[in-house]
Scaffold this motif. Structure first.
Motif, PDB file in Angstrom:
ATOM      1  N   TRP A 162      29.224  93.925  27.832  1.00 36.70           N
ATOM      2  CA  TRP A 162      30.760  94.737  27.949  1.00 36.70           C
ATOM      3  C   TRP A 162      31.625  93.281  27.538  1.00 36.70           C
ATOM      4  O   TRP A 162      31.732  92.221  27.896  1.00 36.70           O
ATOM      5  CB  TRP A 162      31.045  94.937  29.350  1.00 36.70           C
ATOM      6  N   SER A 208      35.703  92.636  26.746  1.00 41.39           N
ATOM      7  CA  SER A 208      37.126  93.118  27.113  1.00 41.39           C
ATOM      8  C   SER A 208      38.042  91.909  26.369  1.00 41.39           C
ATOM      9  O   SER A 208      37.615  90.871  26.455  1.00 41.39           O
ATOM     10  CB  SER A 208      37.645  93.033  28.764  1.00 41.39           C
ATOM     11  N   ASP A 229      43.610  95.222  30.273  1.00 48.33           N
ATOM     12  CA  ASP A 229      42.323  94.863  29.628  1.00 48.33           C
ATOM     13  C   ASP A 229      41.759  95.920  28.740  1.00 48.33           C
ATOM     14  O   ASP A 229      41.816  97.117  29.476  1.00 48.33           O
ATOM     15  CB  ASP A 229      41.219  94.111  30.561  1.00 48.33           C
ATOM     16  N   GLN A 248      38.568  97.476  26.645  1.00 53.77           N
ATOM     17  CA  GLN A 248      37.197  97.189  26.252  1.00 53.77           C
ATOM     18  C   GLN A 248      37.011  97.107  24.611  1.00 53.77           C
ATOM     19  O   GLN A 248      37.453  98.320  23.983  1.00 53.77           O
ATOM     20  CB  GLN A 248      36.180  98.470  26.697  1.00 53.77           C
ATOM     21  N   TRP A 292      38.151 102.345  26.667  1.00 53.16           N
ATOM     22  CA  TRP A 292      38.400 101.816  28.037  1.00 53.16           C
ATOM     23  C   TRP A 292      39.740 101.334  27.937  1.00 53.16           C
ATOM     24  O   TRP A 292      40.059 100.134  27.413  1.00 53.16           O
ATOM     25  CB  TRP A 292      37.368 100.960  28.428  1.00 53.16           C
ATOM     26  N   HIS A 293      40.813 101.488  28.735  1.00 54.67           N
ATOM     27  CA  HIS A 293      42.294 100.829  28.636  1.00 54.67           C
ATOM     28  C   HIS A 293      42.345 100.807  29.985  1.00 54.67           C
ATOM     29  O   HIS A 293      42.955 101.814  30.697  1.00 54.67           O
ATOM     30  CB  HIS A 293      43.168 101.757  27.821  1.00 54.67           C
TER      31      HIS A 293
END
Length: 154
Positions: free
Chosen positions: A69, A71, A84, A86, A94-95
């Motif tokens: 992952w 970020s 952050d 992704q 992904w936020h």
């Protein structure tokens, strides 16, 4: 395209400085992540959180599948919030917004995560019984761990 939102709030009896110091240190993420996820930071973390910082780690988020992952910290306002996003990982989006607010007797922590599951309609089908319960479990664990570390506002 279905976007989901996870929203969690918590109050802790600690100062804004203590809360910010803990939450804005990426090394502390392993403390508030369930052990079974085998969270391991790969990046060298040698300075406080900053806009543009990229953090790489391995994690086992679901079904025992280990994944990398990556970020990026895209926004930060000291002692107020950071975001952050992704760049690479298991989600199509992904936020994650982390807010810290001083309140009477301590601080309020708020997480708002907007995310999208990969695999189109198949991802949407497994979301309610696989992905959402797992995310709830992970963030409930975080809240319990933070309570164990810092206590509860009376």
């Amino acid at each position: 395209m279905k976007i989901y939102t996870l929203h969690k709030k918590q109050q802790l009896p600690i100062s804004l400085d203590t809360a910010w110091e803990f939450l804005s240190n990426p090394k502390n993420l392993s403390i508030i992540t369930p052990d079974y996820m085998s969270f391991n930071i790969l990046s060298k973390i040698d300075r406080p959180l900053y806009t543009g910082q990229v953090i790489q780690y391995n994690v086992t988020p679901l079904l025992g599948i280990k994944t990398k992952w990556i970020s990026e910290i895209t926004h930060i306002e000291e002692k107020k919030y950071f975001v952050d996003v992704q760049m690479y990982g298991p989600y199509a989006l992904w936020h994650h917004k982390h807010f810290v607010k001083e309140i009477e007797g301590g601080v309020e922590l708020e997480d708002i995560i907007d995310y999208k599951i990969p695999l189109g309609i198949l991802g949407q089908m497994v979301h309610p019984f696989l992905v959402k319960p797992k995310l709830d479990e992970i963030f409930n664990y975080r809240q319990e761990k933070l309570l164990a570390l810092f206590g509860k506002i009376k």
